[in-house]
Write a protein that holds these residues in place. Structure first.
Motif, PDB file in Angstrom:
ATOM      1  N   ASN A  66       0.829  -1.203   0.000  1.00  9.42           N
ATOM      2  CA  ASN A  66       0.000   0.000   0.000  1.00  9.42           C
ATOM      3  C   ASN A  66       0.862   1.250   0.000  1.00  9.42           C
TER       4      ASN A  66
ATOM      5  N   ARG B 287     -11.169   9.879  -3.384  1.00  5.78           N
ATOM      6  CA  ARG B 287     -11.613   8.499  -3.280  1.00  5.78           C
ATOM      7  C   ARG B 287     -13.055   8.402  -3.765  1.00  5.78           C
TER       8      ARG B 287
ATOM      9  N   ASP C  72     -14.324   5.450  -4.795  1.00  3.23           N
ATOM     10  CA  ASP C  72     -14.760   4.124  -4.360  1.00  3.23           C
ATOM     11  C   ASP C  72     -13.948   3.791  -3.119  1.00  3.23           C
ATOM     12  N   LYS C  73     -14.589   3.284  -2.080  1.00  2.00           N
ATOM     13  CA  LYS C  73     -13.878   3.044  -0.820  1.00  2.00           C
ATOM     14  C   LYS C  73     -12.724   2.057  -0.960  1.00  2.00           C
ATOM     15  N   ASN C  74     -12.718   1.243  -2.010  1.00  2.00           N
ATOM     16  CA  ASN C  74     -11.652   0.267  -2.221  1.00  2.00           C
ATOM     17  C   ASN C  74     -10.593   0.738  -3.212  1.00  2.00           C
ATOM     18  N   GLU C  75     -10.723   1.958  -3.693  1.00  2.00           N
ATOM     19  CA  GLU C  75      -9.776   2.474  -4.674  1.00  2.00           C
ATOM     20  C   GLU C  75      -8.404   2.662  -4.014  1.00  2.00           C
ATOM     21  N   PRO C  76      -7.349   2.074  -4.584  1.00  2.00           N
ATOM     22  CA  PRO C  76      -6.022   2.155  -3.951  1.00  2.00           C
ATOM     23  C   PRO C  76      -5.358   3.501  -4.180  1.00  2.00           C
TER      24      PRO C  76
END
Length: 104
Positions: free
Chosen positions: A2, A23, A25-29
């Protein structure tokens, strides 16, 4: 691995974020580091992007891209400190890219 980075100095900060700089999307890196300016508006702390790093596959290296003329808002008294922060952010991006084994 990460990408984690956050450094604030007064009204300026550098923070790891997705390529979109927000961000969506909450899962966007996190894939870049954004140079941010904080300010007060109607009693609340707000922020906006001054510039961000992106990976130039033609060079290949990380480059700092400013948003319009916002770089001119850096105070003369803060320029040296902000550029030291940017150096640390660049080094972090290089290390992160190398550890992933791929460069974007």
């Amino acid at each position: 691995m990460n990408l984690n980075f956050y450094w604030r100095m007064g009204d300026y900060a550098l923070e790891a974020c997705p390529k979109t700089l927000a961000r969506l999307d909450k899962n966007e890196p996190n894939e870049t580091i954004d140079l941010i300016k904080y300010y007060q508006y109607q009693g609340r702390e707000c922020k906006y992007s001054i510039g961000y790093f992106y990976y130039d596959t033609h060079e290949p290296c990380w480059e700092l891209k400013f948003v319009g003329g916002r770089f001119k808002e850096l105070l003369d008294t803060d320029v040296v400190a902000v550029f030291k922060m940017l150096k640390a952010a660049y080094d972090t991006l290089e290390e992160w890219s190398n550890s992933r084994g791929e460069e974007e």
